[in-house]
Design a protein around this motif. Structure first.
Motif, PDB file in Angstrom:
ATOM      1  N   ILE A  62       0.837  -1.207   0.000  1.00 34.40           N
ATOM      2  CA  ILE A  62       0.000   0.000   0.000  1.00 34.40           C
ATOM      3  C   ILE A  62       0.868   1.252   0.000  1.00 34.40           C
ATOM      4  N   ALA A  63       1.936   1.233   0.802  1.00 33.88           N
ATOM      5  CA  ALA A  63       2.845   2.384   0.847  1.00 33.88           C
ATOM      6  C   ALA A  63       3.548   2.565  -0.502  1.00 33.88           C
ATOM      7  N   ASP A  64       3.969   1.468  -1.117  1.00 30.35           N
ATOM      8  CA  ASP A  64       4.585   1.550  -2.448  1.00 30.35           C
ATOM      9  C   ASP A  64       3.615   2.152  -3.456  1.00 30.35           C
ATOM     10  N   ALA A  65       2.358   1.721  -3.379  1.00 29.60           N
ATOM     11  CA  ALA A  65       1.344   2.242  -4.299  1.00 29.60           C
ATOM     12  C   ALA A  65       1.150   3.734  -4.100  1.00 29.60           C
ATOM     13  N   ALA A  66       1.133   4.174  -2.844  1.00 33.37           N
ATOM     14  CA  ALA A  66       0.967   5.604  -2.564  1.00 33.37           C
ATOM     15  C   ALA A  66       2.125   6.409  -3.135  1.00 33.37           C
ATOM     16  N   ILE A  67       3.344   5.874  -2.981  1.00 33.79           N
ATOM     17  CA  ILE A  67       4.516   6.555  -3.538  1.00 33.79           C
ATOM     18  C   ILE A  67       4.405   6.639  -5.054  1.00 33.79           C
ATOM     19  N   ASN A  68       4.030   5.533  -5.691  1.00 34.02           N
ATOM     20  CA  ASN A  68       3.902   5.504  -7.150  1.00 34.02           C
ATOM     21  C   ASN A  68       2.873   6.521  -7.646  1.00 34.02           C
ATOM     22  N   ILE A  69       1.703   6.502  -7.033  1.00 31.63           N
ATOM     23  CA  ILE A  69       0.598   7.342  -7.493  1.00 31.63           C
ATOM     24  C   ILE A  69       0.882   8.819  -7.250  1.00 31.63           C
ATOM     25  N   LEU A 156      13.688   5.723  -6.994  1.00 28.31           N
ATOM     26  CA  LEU A 156      14.522   6.233  -5.909  1.00 28.31           C
ATOM     27  C   LEU A 156      13.737   6.312  -4.600  1.00 28.31           C
ATOM     28  N   LEU A 157      12.518   6.840  -4.672  1.00 25.21           N
ATOM     29  CA  LEU A 157      11.688   6.947  -3.475  1.00 25.21           C
ATOM     30  C   LEU A 157      11.333   5.576  -2.927  1.00 25.21           C
ATOM     31  N   ARG A 158      11.004   4.637  -3.803  1.00 26.40           N
ATOM     32  CA  ARG A 158      10.646   3.291  -3.361  1.00 26.40           C
ATOM     33  C   ARG A 158      11.841   2.582  -2.736  1.00 26.40           C
ATOM     34  N   ASN A 159      13.016   2.733  -3.328  1.00 20.47           N
ATOM     35  CA  ASN A 159      14.210   2.102  -2.771  1.00 20.47           C
ATOM     36  C   ASN A 159      14.538   2.669  -1.397  1.00 20.47           C
ATOM     37  N   GLU A 160      14.381   3.988  -1.265  1.00 18.47           N
ATOM     38  CA  GLU A 160      14.646   4.614   0.031  1.00 18.47           C
ATOM     39  C   GLU A 160      13.659   4.115   1.084  1.00 18.47           C
ATOM     40  N   TYR A 161      12.404   4.029   0.694  1.00 14.90           N
ATOM     41  CA  TYR A 161      11.380   3.534   1.625  1.00 14.90           C
ATOM     42  C   TYR A 161      11.630   2.075   1.988  1.00 14.90           C
ATOM     43  N   ALA A 162      11.952   1.251   0.977  1.00 14.37           N
ATOM     44  CA  ALA A 162      12.198  -0.168   1.225  1.00 14.37           C
ATOM     45  C   ALA A 162      13.398  -0.375   2.140  1.00 14.37           C
ATOM     46  N   ALA A 163      14.450   0.418   1.938  1.00 15.60           N
ATOM     47  CA  ALA A 163      15.643   0.304   2.786  1.00 15.60           C
ATOM     48  C   ALA A 163      15.314   0.656   4.230  1.00 15.60           C
ATOM     49  N   GLN A 164      14.498   1.700   4.405  1.00 18.57           N
ATOM     50  CA  GLN A 164      14.111   2.098   5.756  1.00 18.57           C
ATOM     51  C   GLN A 164      13.263   1.036   6.431  1.00 18.57           C
ATOM     52  N   LYS A 165      12.305   0.475   5.699  1.00 21.36           N
ATOM     53  CA  LYS A 165      11.443  -0.554   6.265  1.00 21.36           C
ATOM     54  C   LYS A 165      12.229  -1.821   6.560  1.00 21.36           C
ATOM     55  N   GLN A 166      13.241  -2.116   5.736  1.00 21.45           N
ATOM     56  CA  GLN A 166      14.064  -3.293   5.979  1.00 21.45           C
ATOM     57  C   GLN A 166      14.847  -3.142   7.280  1.00 21.45           C
ATOM     58  N   LYS A 167      15.385  -1.950   7.520  1.00 21.96           N
ATOM     59  CA  LYS A 167      16.106  -1.690   8.765  1.00 21.96           C
ATOM     60  C   LYS A 167      15.171  -1.857   9.963  1.00 21.96           C
ATOM     61  N   GLU A 168      13.957  -1.337   9.829  1.00 23.68           N
ATOM     62  CA  GLU A 168      13.000  -1.450  10.928  1.00 23.68           C
ATOM     63  C   GLU A 168      12.627  -2.905  11.188  1.00 23.68           C
TER      64      GLU A 168
END
Length: 207
Positions: A62-69, A156-168
């Motif tokens: 859902i977060a990825d979709a929000a970033i995309n849209i 770029l935004l998705r990769n940054e978000y994914a990296a942050q969520k992976q750390k969490e």
């Protein structure tokens, strides 16, 4: 059925007939929404994914979709609106339109390029040519904006978000402990000899 299709065509023409750039933006957003729904549904209805995994994957999708849209709409709309403004003020124009304005305006330098200038409304006699040029520029600008959004900004935004969520997620798995690996502290030679001696005596044979 025929009336329904006719009404649909009327609505489409009314909203997008004279603004194809706007149609590209909205259809692009619709495409992202449908894609996001398909991705989330694939996770929800996949029996091979555990509930624990779904509780993590569904919010991420859902977060990825929000970033995309959001990134697609904001960037593409910005490119289109900027291009439209440049055409309306005469910063971007054809030779024929510019020559016509020069023949009608006493001081073209005080008119062309000003924020309150609107060639389409000020000169309805050249509306058709102006509209055709503006629509073409809108389409090109919308296309460029969508390419930049889909291929540069959104990844770029998705990769940054994914990296942050992976750390969490990793921090949560390890009880939020510090995962930084520290080098062992160096010990002196005297301390090493003492440790070796104690180990030797503890493992020595008794007679």
């Amino acid at each position: 059925m025929a009336n329904l299709f006719s009404n649909f065509k009327s609505v489409m023409y009314k909203n997008y007939g004279e603004n194809p750039g706007k149609m590209l933006v909205h259809t692009g957003v619709l495409g992202w929404i449908l894609s996001a729904m398909a991705q989330v549904s694939a996770v929800v209805f996949n029996d091979k994914i555990s509930k624990e995994q779904k509780s993590f994957l569904i919010p991420q999708e859902i977060a990825d979709a929000a970033i995309n849209i959001i990134s697609f709409y904001v960037i593409t709309s910005s490119f289109k609106n900027l291009a439209s403004k440049l055409v309306s003020t005469g910063k971007l124009s054809t030779v024929k339109i510019r020559n016509y304005i020069k023949s009608k305006v006493a001081n073209p330098a005080d008119y062309i390029g000003k924020l309150n200038t609107n060639i389409g409304k000020d000169f309805p006699e050249i509306k058709e040519e102006f509209k055709a040029f503006k629509n073409g520029v809108d389409v090109v600008a919308s296309t460029v904006g969508s390419v930049i959004s889909c291929n540069i900004v959104t990844p770029l935004l998705r990769n940054e978000y994914a990296a942050q969520k992976q750390k969490e997620a990793i921090a949560k798995m390890h009880g939020n402990e510090n995962l930084n690996i520290k080098q062992p502290e160096k010990i002196s030679m005297d301390a090493y000899i003492k440790m070796a001696s104690m180990k030797h005596h503890s493992t020595g044979l008794k007679i």
